[in-house]
Design a protein around this motif. Sequence first.
Motif, PDB file in Angstrom:
ATOM      1  N   MET A   1      10.256 -13.228 -23.146  1.00  0.00           N
ATOM      2  CA  MET A   1       9.509 -13.092 -24.381  1.00  0.00           C
ATOM      3  C   MET A   1       8.660 -11.823 -24.386  1.00  0.00           C
ATOM      4  N   GLU A   2       8.212 -11.414 -23.189  1.00  0.00           N
ATOM      5  CA  GLU A   2       7.250 -10.323 -23.119  1.00  0.00           C
ATOM      6  C   GLU A   2       7.929  -8.967 -23.224  1.00  0.00           C
ATOM      7  N   TYR A   3       7.216  -8.043 -23.846  1.00  0.00           N
ATOM      8  CA  TYR A   3       7.682  -6.681 -24.034  1.00  0.00           C
ATOM      9  C   TYR A   3       8.066  -6.044 -22.694  1.00  0.00           C
ATOM     10  N   ASP A  60       6.070 -18.862 -17.512  1.00  0.00           N
ATOM     11  CA  ASP A  60       7.281 -19.453 -18.105  1.00  0.00           C
ATOM     12  C   ASP A  60       7.017 -20.579 -19.094  1.00  0.00           C
ATOM     13  N   LEU A  61       5.820 -20.639 -19.681  1.00  0.00           N
ATOM     14  CA  LEU A  61       5.610 -21.698 -20.684  1.00  0.00           C
ATOM     15  C   LEU A  61       6.355 -21.295 -21.951  1.00  0.00           C
ATOM     16  N   VAL A  62       7.356 -22.066 -22.269  1.00  0.00           N
ATOM     17  CA  VAL A  62       8.146 -21.763 -23.465  1.00  0.00           C
ATOM     18  C   VAL A  62       8.727 -23.057 -24.038  1.00  0.00           C
ATOM     19  N   VAL A  63       8.711 -23.140 -25.350  1.00  0.00           N
ATOM     20  CA  VAL A  63       9.294 -24.285 -26.057  1.00  0.00           C
ATOM     21  C   VAL A  63      10.416 -23.746 -26.941  1.00  0.00           C
ATOM     22  N   LYS A  64      11.487 -24.471 -26.995  1.00  0.00           N
ATOM     23  CA  LYS A  64      12.666 -24.054 -27.754  1.00  0.00           C
ATOM     24  C   LYS A  64      12.272 -23.711 -29.198  1.00  0.00           C
ATOM     25  N   GLY A  66      12.223 -23.636 -33.014  1.00  0.00           N
ATOM     26  CA  GLY A  66      12.566 -24.723 -33.938  1.00  0.00           C
ATOM     27  C   GLY A  66      11.883 -26.022 -33.563  1.00  0.00           C
ATOM     28  N   LEU A  67      11.380 -26.099 -32.319  1.00  0.00           N
ATOM     29  CA  LEU A  67      10.686 -27.323 -31.882  1.00  0.00           C
ATOM     30  C   LEU A  67       9.226 -27.037 -31.574  1.00  0.00           C
ATOM     31  N   ARG A  68       8.769 -25.862 -31.987  1.00  0.00           N
ATOM     32  CA  ARG A  68       7.369 -25.499 -31.723  1.00  0.00           C
ATOM     33  C   ARG A  68       6.454 -26.130 -32.772  1.00  0.00           C
ATOM     34  N   GLY A  69       5.220 -26.388 -32.359  1.00  0.00           N
ATOM     35  CA  GLY A  69       4.255 -26.985 -33.287  1.00  0.00           C
ATOM     36  C   GLY A  69       4.269 -28.502 -33.279  1.00  0.00           C
ATOM     37  N   PHE A  70       5.005 -29.106 -32.350  1.00  0.00           N
ATOM     38  CA  PHE A  70       5.078 -30.579 -32.276  1.00  0.00           C
ATOM     39  C   PHE A  70       4.376 -31.143 -31.038  1.00  0.00           C
ATOM     40  N   GLY A  71       3.628 -30.306 -30.345  1.00  0.00           N
ATOM     41  CA  GLY A  71       2.850 -30.820 -29.209  1.00  0.00           C
ATOM     42  C   GLY A  71       3.538 -30.706 -27.860  1.00  0.00           C
ATOM     43  N   ILE A  72       4.757 -30.154 -27.824  1.00  0.00           N
ATOM     44  CA  ILE A  72       5.476 -30.076 -26.543  1.00  0.00           C
ATOM     45  C   ILE A  72       4.782 -29.092 -25.595  1.00  0.00           C
ATOM     46  N   GLY A  73       4.385 -27.943 -26.126  1.00  0.00           N
ATOM     47  CA  GLY A  73       3.697 -26.951 -25.297  1.00  0.00           C
ATOM     48  C   GLY A  73       2.382 -27.499 -24.753  1.00  0.00           C
ATOM     49  N   LEU A  94      -2.990 -16.809 -16.051  1.00  0.00           N
ATOM     50  CA  LEU A  94      -1.671 -16.477 -16.596  1.00  0.00           C
ATOM     51  C   LEU A  94      -1.704 -15.086 -17.186  1.00  0.00           C
ATOM     52  N   LEU A  95      -0.534 -14.528 -17.424  1.00  0.00           N
ATOM     53  CA  LEU A  95      -0.408 -13.252 -18.109  1.00  0.00           C
ATOM     54  C   LEU A  95       0.188 -13.519 -19.480  1.00  0.00           C
ATOM     55  N   ARG A  96      -0.353 -12.864 -20.475  1.00  0.00           N
ATOM     56  CA  ARG A  96       0.154 -13.040 -21.835  1.00  0.00           C
ATOM     57  C   ARG A  96       0.417 -11.655 -22.406  1.00  0.00           C
ATOM     58  N   ASP A  97       1.482 -11.525 -23.172  1.00  0.00           N
ATOM     59  CA  ASP A  97       1.757 -10.248 -23.814  1.00  0.00           C
ATOM     60  C   ASP A  97       0.585  -9.900 -24.742  1.00  0.00           C
ATOM     61  N   HIS A 109      -7.475 -22.250 -28.103  1.00  0.00           N
ATOM     62  CA  HIS A 109      -7.762 -23.593 -28.642  1.00  0.00           C
ATOM     63  C   HIS A 109      -7.788 -24.657 -27.549  1.00  0.00           C
ATOM     64  N   ARG A 110      -7.228 -24.317 -26.388  1.00  0.00           N
ATOM     65  CA  ARG A 110      -7.164 -25.293 -25.298  1.00  0.00           C
ATOM     66  C   ARG A 110      -8.110 -24.925 -24.151  1.00  0.00           C
ATOM     67  N   GLY A 111      -9.119 -24.143 -24.475  1.00  0.00           N
ATOM     68  CA  GLY A 111     -10.199 -23.902 -23.507  1.00  0.00           C
ATOM     69  C   GLY A 111     -10.000 -22.738 -22.557  1.00  0.00           C
TER      70      GLY A 111
HETATM   71  C1  LIG Z   1       3.158 -21.016 -27.070  1.00  0.00           C
HETATM   72  C2  LIG Z   1       4.110 -22.238 -27.100  1.00  0.00           C
HETATM   73  C3  LIG Z   1       4.564 -22.539 -25.690  1.00  0.00           C
HETATM   74  C4  LIG Z   1       3.351 -23.426 -27.655  1.00  0.00           C
HETATM   75  O1  LIG Z   1       4.233 -24.548 -27.638  1.00  0.00           O
HETATM   76  P1  LIG Z   1       4.214 -25.620 -28.853  1.00  0.00           P
HETATM   77  O2  LIG Z   1       5.074 -26.755 -28.493  1.00  0.00           O
HETATM   78  O3  LIG Z   1       4.502 -24.888 -30.103  1.00  0.00           O
HETATM   79  O4  LIG Z   1       2.680 -26.039 -28.789  1.00  0.00           O
HETATM   80  P2  LIG Z   1       1.930 -27.198 -29.578  1.00  0.00           P
HETATM   81  O5  LIG Z   1       2.836 -27.806 -30.595  1.00  0.00           O
HETATM   82  O6  LIG Z   1       1.333 -28.082 -28.580  1.00  0.00           O
HETATM   83  O7  LIG Z   1       0.755 -26.399 -30.308  1.00  0.00           O
HETATM   84  C5  LIG Z   1       1.061 -25.237 -31.077  1.00  0.00           C
HETATM   85  C6  LIG Z   1      -0.081 -24.774 -31.921  1.00  0.00           C
HETATM   86  O8  LIG Z   1       0.455 -23.953 -32.963  1.00  0.00           O
HETATM   87  C7  LIG Z   1       0.479 -24.664 -34.215  1.00  0.00           C
HETATM   88  N1  LIG Z   1       1.796 -24.615 -34.865  1.00  0.00           N
HETATM   89  C8  LIG Z   1       2.132 -25.189 -35.980  1.00  0.00           C
HETATM   90  N2  LIG Z   1       3.364 -24.906 -36.317  1.00  0.00           N
HETATM   91  C9  LIG Z   1       3.862 -24.131 -35.373  1.00  0.00           C
HETATM   92  C10 LIG Z   1       5.117 -23.523 -35.160  1.00  0.00           C
HETATM   93  N3  LIG Z   1       6.136 -23.661 -36.016  1.00  0.00           N
HETATM   94  N4  LIG Z   1       5.275 -22.818 -34.042  1.00  0.00           N
HETATM   95  C11 LIG Z   1       4.276 -22.673 -33.178  1.00  0.00           C
HETATM   96  N5  LIG Z   1       3.056 -23.230 -33.351  1.00  0.00           N
HETATM   97  C12 LIG Z   1       2.849 -23.957 -34.431  1.00  0.00           C
HETATM   98  C13 LIG Z   1       0.151 -26.064 -33.810  1.00  0.00           C
HETATM   99  O9  LIG Z   1      -0.508 -26.699 -34.890  1.00  0.00           O
HETATM  100  C14 LIG Z   1      -0.777 -25.848 -32.649  1.00  0.00           C
HETATM  101  O10 LIG Z   1      -2.020 -25.340 -33.120  1.00  0.00           O
HETATM  102  P3  LIG Z   1      -3.391 -25.550 -32.346  1.00  0.00           P
HETATM  103  O11 LIG Z   1      -3.418 -24.543 -31.229  1.00  0.00           O
HETATM  104  O12 LIG Z   1      -4.460 -25.300 -33.371  1.00  0.00           O
HETATM  105  O13 LIG Z   1      -3.365 -26.961 -31.829  1.00  0.00           O
HETATM  106  C15 LIG Z   1       5.326 -21.965 -28.030  1.00  0.00           C
HETATM  107  O14 LIG Z   1       4.876 -21.567 -29.280  1.00  0.00           O
HETATM  108  C16 LIG Z   1       6.305 -20.950 -27.486  1.00  0.00           C
HETATM  109  O15 LIG Z   1       7.258 -21.279 -26.782  1.00  0.00           O
HETATM  110  N6  LIG Z   1       6.091 -19.678 -27.826  1.00  0.00           N
HETATM  111  C17 LIG Z   1       6.965 -18.620 -27.359  1.00  0.00           C
HETATM  112  C18 LIG Z   1       6.772 -18.371 -25.877  1.00  0.00           C
HETATM  113  C19 LIG Z   1       5.368 -17.945 -25.563  1.00  0.00           C
HETATM  114  O16 LIG Z   1       4.759 -17.139 -26.269  1.00  0.00           O
HETATM  115  N7  LIG Z   1       4.850 -18.524 -24.460  1.00  0.00           N
HETATM  116  C20 LIG Z   1       3.538 -18.184 -23.964  1.00  0.00           C
HETATM  117  C21 LIG Z   1       3.655 -17.037 -23.029  1.00  0.00           C
HETATM  118  S1  LIG Z   1       2.070 -16.600 -22.344  1.00  0.00           S
END
Ligand SMILES: CC(C)(COP(=O)(O)OP(=O)(O)OC[C@H]1O[C@@H](n2cnc3c(N)ncnc32)[C@H](O)[C@@H]1OP(=O)(O)O)[C@@H](O)C(=O)NCCC(=O)NCCS
Length: 124
Positions: A1-3, A60-64, A66-73, A94-97, A109-111
Amino acid sequence: MEYDFEPDAGRQEKGLRALLKRRKSAVLLVAEKAGEVLGMCSVQVLISTAEGGRVGLLEDLVVKDGLRGFGIGSALLTEALKWCAFRGLLRVQLLRDAGNGPALDFYTHRGWSGTRLVCMRRRL
Ligand SMILES: CC(C)(COP(=O)(O)OP(=O)(O)OC[C@H]1O[C@@H](n2cnc3c(N)ncnc32)[C@H](O)[C@@H]1OP(=O)(O)O)[C@@H](O)C(=O)NCCC(=O)NCCS
């Protein structure tokens, strides 16, 4: 994901296999449903002289897509922190881009807090 990184499936698989062998000092967490991996996260243990003990490096925190925003991360991050706390790690880092605004919001948002450290590297 990172540049700064170029995705390479072969190297990633090699890295994941190496992590899996480090049973005591690393963990690979996956979120899965019916055998399909929806997301993942890794933590490795390092020694920090600043902290005087063991700390975690979260990667390596990554969520597929289309499934982001549902609490998996959040769930993966919670489990990763539990793993660290259970092992008595003193800090997790951690390192973030720099341009990854959504990840910045996610961690803030998570401290998690930012630092004034800047990453440098040299290839060997
Ligand atoms: C960062 C990441 C791991 C978070 O995973 P996630 O399953 O989307 O996380 P959650 O659903 O638990 O929370 C996502 C937050 O974004 C918001 N959100 C809503 N819709 C969303 C969407 N379609 N996509 C992403 N986030 C969304 C959620 O409401 C939540 O907000 P909050 O922080 O105010 O609670 C995921 O977005 C991801 O894989 N990103 C790409 C890889 C990446 O950047 N990884 C981090 C490297 S340092």
